[in-house]
Design an enzyme around this catalytic site. Structure first.
Site, PDB file in Angstrom:
ATOM      1  N   HIS A   1       0.833  -1.200   0.000  1.00 47.15           N
ATOM      2  CA  HIS A   1       0.000   0.000   0.000  1.00 47.15           C
ATOM      3  C   HIS A   1       0.876   1.262   0.000  1.00 47.15           C
ATOM      4  CE1 HIS A   1      -3.686   2.332   1.043  1.00 47.15           C
ATOM      5  NE2 HIS A   1      -2.791   3.140   1.603  1.00 47.15           N
ATOM      6  N   GLU A   2       1.783   1.339   0.947  1.00 48.44           N
ATOM      7  CA  GLU A   2       2.642   2.522   1.034  1.00 48.44           C
ATOM      8  C   GLU A   2       3.528   2.619  -0.218  1.00 48.44           C
ATOM      9  OE1 GLU A   2       1.988   4.764   3.152  1.00 48.44           O
ATOM     10  OE2 GLU A   2       0.634   3.509   4.334  1.00 48.44           O
TER      11      GLU A   2
HETATM   12 ZN    ZN Z   1      -3.095   5.283   1.725  1.00 47.75          ZN
END
Ligand code: ZN
Length: 500
Positions: free
Chosen positions: A264-265
């Site tokens: 995600h990051e």
């Molecule tokens: Zn996010």
């Protein structure tokens, strides 16, 4: 010096201050010694204020005034025109709020955050209530100062997602809601949940870090232009050109939070690593909007990271990292267990199907607060009623309900919709990417995510802030925002998983 070059030179100074502030903030959230935090917070506040003051100085105001004159505009390139547009807009917005109100709001919200922490721990909505009341009141005041056409909420939303309005959101939400609620109900009633306990166990921290690094490389994260560190609340931060850092959290009893958290990051980070260097230190060097930012992270995390294609490539590496846990677990079982759909109380733990419903609840409530249709004292009751209606469950405590998010106590009213928009943008972009990249699914199955990243670089990342979100999406996909892409995506994926 030409007017536009004068503006650029002002923005260079501002970007250096932002860079210093970002580095201080990164350090504060990853490795600052406990006792150093207080002084750092003060210094960081000072530097940020300095950057803000520079961007709203009389000099910048006068420059923008001249740059907006017709005969000056004629001389500008398209990029320069966009720079003036973006700078003027943020100047106007910043100037709309008197410094005293700004100061009052920032003191109020920083106190309110502290009260919220305790209130959530002790399940005590009443202690937070007066703070929220004042936040709503001041937000309404700010909305009035920003200006709006028919809904004060739009003025706040604009601060997070340019061009978006409550009316447009409602048009998107209606079809989503009417399709998602029965679909989730069907999954709950007819689908068989996978055994999520197979994801629990003991997971060595070093092995988790190794997997995170591997997966970040696979999705195109450039370690020569960033780094990965550990933190309690994971985030991505751009310090400057070629320095975009990610963080993740390792827990010993589960490895999926660090794995999917890193993806995600990483999605956020490759966006920032792909910003157009030719526009560095200008108003255009940045992400288009919060929603577009979130689309990049959600696409990587869910559409790529949790897909059967990607896992058929990556799962063997997971098995190798944790042989005693997964040696005898077939891919299909693993795939199902990381894609469990179950209505739950906590937004940040929600799966990709139920997630948007959590956002709709927050949007409808915060809009009602700002319009004056809902009182803060009625918020917990209204929260629980909507949970029941949309997700079919009601929290036992406000801690697991209305008190769970920091956004309202932080004064960020109008922020939530960007999470949902991120999911919708992502589905629409992904559908276009699949059309344009021959055999994308097959490529991902072979571990080639970079073909997708190239497409994103060309169509999204390299655009910086040249366009507003609506225009960027239209330019990239040829269509206006259309929630049916998301619906089609989740229905196909989960009808298959749950055999419904
Ligand atoms: Zn996010």
């Amino acid at each position: 010096m030409k007017l536009i070059d004068q503006l650029k030179s002002k923005y260079s100074e501002i970007s250096y201050l932002h860079s210093a502030a970002a580095l201080m903030a990164w350090d504060m959230r990853t490795c600052i010694p406990l006792k150093g935090a207080e002084m750092r917070a003060e210094a960081l506040g000072y530097i940020s204020t300095l950057a803000f003051r520079k961007s709203v100085s009389e000099e910048v105001g006068a420059l923008l005034g001249q740059l907006n004159e017709n005969k000056v505009q004629e001389e500008l390139t398209e990029d320069e025109k966009a720079m003036v547009r973006v700078a003027s807009k943020s100047y106007k917005r910043a100037k709309a709020i008197p410094p005293e109100l700004h100061q009052k709001y920032s003191v109020l919200t920083s106190n309110s955050e502290k009260v919220w922490e305790k209130a959530r721990k002790e399940n005590d909505f009443n202690s937070l209530e007066p703070y929220l009341e004042e936040i709503v009141e001041l937000s309404r005041e700010m909305a009035r100062l920003y200006g709006f056409e028919d809904n004060p909420y739009d003025a706040l939303l604009e601060g997070f997602e340019e061009g978006m309005t409550a009316r447009k959101l409602r048009k998107i939400i209606e079809p989503l809601k009417s399709d998602l609620i029965p679909f989730i109900k069907k999954i709950v009633e007819e689908g068989e949940l996978a055994d999520a306990s197979l994801l629990e166990g003991r997971f060595n921290r070093r092995a988790q870090e190794k997997l995170s690094r591997k997966v970040l490389k696979l999705i195109g994260y450039d370690f020569d232009a960033g780094r990965l560190d550990e933190t309690v609340h994971p985030f991505t931060i751009g310090i400057g050109v070629n320095d975009v850092r990610v963080t993740t959290k390792y827990t010993s009893c589960e490895f999926t939070p660090s794995l999917f958290g890193s993806i995600h990051e990483g999605g956020h980070a490759i966006y920032e690593q792909g910003l157009p260097i030719s526009l560095k230190e200008t108003p255009l060097y940045g992400a288009c909007s919060l929603g577009i930012h979130e689309s990049q992270s959600r696409m990587m995390e869910n559409m790529v990271g949790r897909s059967r294609e990607f896992l058929s490539f990556f799962y063997p590496q997971i098995q190798k990292a944790y042989p005693s846990n997964f040696k005898n677990v077939p891919l299909d079982e693993f795939y199902r267990s990381v894609n469990n759909v179950k209505p739950s109380l906590i937004r940040i733990e929600a799966d990709e199907v139920t997630y948007n419903l959590h956002i709709m609840i927050r949007f409808e409530l915060e809009e009602a607060l700002i319009k004056g249709d809902l009182r803060v004292s009625d918020l917990p009751k209204a929260w629980n009623a909507k949970m029941k209606e949309y997700l079919g469950i009601v929290p036992d405590t406000d801690s697991d309900g209305v008190l769970q998010d920091i956004h309202w106590p932080s004064g960020m009213i109008g922020y939530f919709p960007s999470y949902m928009l991120g999911n919708l943008y992502a589905a629409q972009m992904y559908s276009k990417a699949r059309q344009e990249i021959p055999g994308l699914d097959k490529r991902i199955e072979m571990g080639d995510v970079l073909s997708l990243v190239d497409w994103l670089r060309k169509n999204i990342h390299s655009m910086g802030r040249r366009y507003e979100p609506e225009k960027l999406l239209k330019a990239a996909t040829g269509k206006e925002l259309d929630p049916s892409y998301f619906l089609k995506y989740v229905k196909e994926k989960y009808s298959n998983i749950y055999q419904i």
